[in-house]
Design an enzyme around this catalytic site. Structure first.
Site, PDB file in Angstrom:
ATOM      1  N   MET A   1       0.832  -1.197   0.000  1.00 43.26           N
ATOM      2  CA  MET A   1       0.000   0.000   0.000  1.00 43.26           C
ATOM      3  C   MET A   1       0.869   1.250   0.000  1.00 43.26           C
ATOM      4  SD  MET A   1      -3.166  -0.866   2.551  1.00 43.26           S
ATOM      5  CE  MET A   1      -4.231  -2.257   2.231  1.00 43.26           C
ATOM      6  N   CYS A   2       0.235   2.396  -0.088  1.00 46.86           N
ATOM      7  CA  CYS A   2       0.925   3.675  -0.137  1.00 46.86           C
ATOM      8  C   CYS A   2       1.501   4.022   1.230  1.00 46.86           C
ATOM      9  CB  CYS A   2      -0.047   4.757  -0.579  1.00 46.86           C
ATOM     10  SG  CYS A   2      -0.988   4.343  -2.059  1.00 46.86           S
ATOM     11  N   GLN A   3       2.252   5.136   1.285  1.00 48.63           N
ATOM     12  CA  GLN A   3       2.719   5.657   2.560  1.00 48.63           C
ATOM     13  C   GLN A   3       2.427   7.146   2.635  1.00 48.63           C
ATOM     14  OE1 GLN A   3       6.356   4.625   4.398  1.00 48.63           O
ATOM     15  NE2 GLN A   3       6.301   2.496   3.737  1.00 48.63           N
ATOM     16  N   ASN A 108      -3.935   6.226   2.449  1.00 45.17           N
ATOM     17  CA  ASN A 108      -3.237   4.961   2.294  1.00 45.17           C
ATOM     18  C   ASN A 108      -4.226   3.856   2.628  1.00 45.17           C
ATOM     19  OD1 ASN A 108      -1.766   2.582   2.767  1.00 45.17           O
ATOM     20  ND2 ASN A 108      -0.905   3.353   4.675  1.00 45.17           N
TER      21      ASN A 108
END
Length: 258
Positions: A1-3, A108
């Site tokens: 996933m994103c940060q 996120n």
């Protein structure tokens, strides 16, 4: 996933040190290579930079590392796509106007089967669940409070209810700011550190770089850094509990009633 990465402080401060470490996670020390972005509040305005390239390879990211833009509220994001193609319109953070102020949002996570009805005032341009959630949040805030911004306590209470409902569809770690305060909600991972007097040195975990903050601050300065994973190896980071919505103002964590 994103940060996610955010900064909230009581005096205009640059985020060069923290962003330098964070940007390395966009393709060098981690696999978040599907775009990145950062937004700085300056007075009533916002400097907004996004790029569909990986942060580690982006000339714009290099500019941010070298140009000390000072702000009291900053939100940054490095993307690992789960919904929506790799494209500029899908890069966070997203910016919209509400109550005569800009709002900046980054997310996120992954929301499954999240398809709220939108009334048209706020619509996504890209194809991410994140931008859809942002538009829905602003729509519901305007529905509740009309054309007049609520006080901070009422806003905090409304956001707690709204983000709880969105998080029921999946992971919803998010940052939201109107330039006067920063809201951060944790579903799975978020942590923060508050840097204040007496300042000490900090060492990045993603880059061989350290800074002695006592040499570049005054005793009155206070800076809160909120991030998905700790950025430094020698500071004490406080982890959010799942489901927490925290509010930061002037570099300090606020009680829910503030």
């Amino acid at each position: 996933m994103c940060q996610l990465l955010a900064m909230n402080c009581n005096v205009p401060t640059d985020i060069v040190f923290s962003f330098t470490g964070f940007a390395h996670r966009g393709g060098r020390t981690d696999t978040h290579h599907d775009g990145w972005g950062i937004a700085f509040f300056e007075g009533a305005g916002v400097r907004h930079f996004v790029d569909h390239q990986a942060a580690i390879a982006s000339p714009i990211a290099e500019l941010i590392k070298r140009y000390p833009i000072k702000s009291t509220n900053v939100i940054a994001h490095i993307r690992k796509a789960t919904q929506g193609q790799v494209a500029l319109e899908n890069c966070h953070p997203f910016v919209r106007e509400l109550w005569g102020r800009y709002w900046v949002f980054a997310h996120n996570g992954d929301l499954k089967e999240f398809a709220p009805a939108l009334d048209g005032a706020f619509r996504p341009v890209g194809t991410t669940d994140s931008e859809l959630a942002f538009c829905f949040l602003l729509q519901e805030l305007r529905r509740r409070f009309g054309d007049t911004a609520p006080d901070r306590a009422a806003l905090h209470a409304a956001l707690e209810e709204l983000v709880r409902g969105i998080a029921a569809y999946g992971t919803f770690n998010m940052m939201l700011s109107d330039g006067t305060a920063l809201f951060a909600h944790c579903s799975t991972k978020l942590c923060y550190v508050v840097r204040k007097y007496p300042f000490a040195s900090a060492c990045l975990s993603d880059e061989d770089l350290s800074v002695d903050f006592s040499q570049v601050t005054t005793p009155n300065d206070r800076v809160a850094i909120i991030v998905t994973e700790p950025l430094t190896t020698n500071e004490t980071w406080t982890h959010f509990a799942p489901g927490e919505l925290k509010l930061f103002v002037d570099g300090a964590l606020q009680a829910a009633s503030i």
